[in-house]
Write a protein that holds these residues in place. Structure first.
Motif: not given
Lengths: 183, 222
Positions: A165-176
């Motif tokens: 969408d219009d992300p609030s932060i730039d880098d996303f990292s998570a475990d699926a």
């Protein structure tokens, strides 16, 4: 004679016990048996998770293998992308077909699902990003809501969808979480 | 005077046979393992009859003791394949069986790293004796292994292995059959499966599982 009575008593007792044992009765039995667990490299585990052949599936470049060949995905600066290309854009849906594969190398047919990642999965303050996984190129059937059956000895290619969408932060990292349950 | 028991010894001890093995006639139709026990019984009754007549001071007789250790599958508390898919992890290659989460027989060589794995019905415990027994599991000084109460298998919170008797026994026995101490009662001929759950990191795990069977009644009591 007392002595004889005593001895006869012992004899009877012995005979009685012997008869009981002889029929296969037992009072108690214990046995120690060893249990050992081998932790395999991920591509060789019961639920094998492996890269696809990059010469056949270009999007395999987004998959990386780490310790014990555990897979991870880096939708950023992947090999084969332009140096100026740093990731997905805003207000977009990106679909990466056939990034990796899941192989059923266990003993039972299983249904495989993969959790969806969104917003707070990445960061408490994050918003505007959702990541889904889907079978092969069938992006309309995300694995978080539509598990796929993989029979023993078979494999299933998996693709990755990134919705921004219009992300609030730039880098996303998570475990699926990948789940496989017997049918 | 009443009746007098006459000293009359027709045979002090059973005559030793050339093979040196005591063999009772009732043992011929029994399994090999039982031969030993039947032999002991014959010895005890034979001695008592001889001594009861009081004609001698002492008697000793050597008898061969022949104990056959049965393969796990044939023991009174039998351990055997569950006949379910996960019995691929039950190794029956030697007389003393083992649980090995290595080769699945289907290209898999172990559990996934950093994963929770549940494998139900890996092997079964069968009461092949004549009495009801309470079967229980215990982790034997194992850092990696712990035991859960029957029917409650789930992966541990940190790296390790759990074992539990399965819930299937609830369908075998009507009503409550589990004790507060975690034992399951098996009547003769009944079986219970054993489930496992693993929380794996990147290192192999191992442990020793103690399987116990305690008779709840004995023939002598009946």
């Amino acid at each position: 004679m007392n002595r004889r009575n005593f001895i006869i008593g012992v004899g009877s007792l012995a005979a009685g016990s012997a008869a009981a044992v002889g029929t296969g009765a037992f009072t108690s039995v214990t046995a120690d048996r060893s249990v050992s667990v081998n932790v395999a490299d991920e591509d060789k585990a019961y639920l094998g998770i492996d890269k696809l052949d990059g010469t056949v599936y270009e999007n395999a470049t987004f998959a990386q293998q780490n310790t014990k060949n555990q897979i991870s995905f880096d939708i950023n600066d992947a090999n084969g992308t332009q140096d100026s290309s740093d990731g997905v854009g805003l207000d977009s849906t990106y679909e990466f077909d056939n990034v990796f594969q899941i192989k059923n190398q266990g003993t039972q047919d299983v249904e495989v699902s993969i959790s969806e990642l969104s917003d707070s999965d990445f960061d408490p303050d994050a918003s505007g990003v959702t990541v889904q996984f889907y079978p092969g190129s069938n992006s309309s059937s995300p694995l978080n809501s539509s598990p796929v059956t993989i029979n023993t000895g078979n494999s299933q290619n998996i693709g990755i969808k990134v919705i921004t969408d219009d992300p609030s932060i730039d880098d996303f990292s998570a475990d699926a979480t990948i789940s496989a349950n017997d049918i | 005077m009443g009746e007098v028991e006459r000293p009359r010894v027709t045979r002090d001890v059973p005559r030793r046979r050339p093979a040196g093995r005591v063999r009772s006639t009732r043992s011929t139709t029994m399994a090999n393992r039982r031969k030993f026990i039947a032999g002991l019984g014959a010895l005890a009754t034979g001695s008592a009859a001889a001594m009861g007549t009081g004609a001698f001071t002492s008697v000793s007789a050597d008898r061969q003791v022949d104990v056959q250790v049965a393969e796990d599958a044939n023991a009174f508390l039998g351990l055997d394949n569950s006949s379910d898919p996960n019995d691929a992890y039950f190794d029956t290659g030697s007389d003393e069986y083992a649980v090995n989460f290595n080769d699945s027989g289907n290209s898999g060589s172990g559990v996934n790293p950093n994963a929770n794995t549940v494998a139900k019905e890996v092997f079964k415990i069968t009461n092949q004796g004549t009495q009801s027994v309470e079967v229980s599991l215990e982790a034997n000084n194992s850092d990696d292994l712990e035991v859960q109460s029957p029917g409650s298998i789930s992966a541990p919170g940190s790296d390790g292995v759990r074992a539990a008797l399965s819930t299937a026994v609830d369908q075998l026995n009507s009503g409550s059959n589990t004790d507060s101490d975690g034992a399951v009662q098996l009547d003769p001929g009944q079986s219970v499966d054993v489930d496992f759950a693993i929380n794996s990191g990147t290192s192999d795990l191992s442990g020793s599982l103690t399987i116990s069977g305690d008779a709840t009644t004995t023939n002598a009591d009946q």
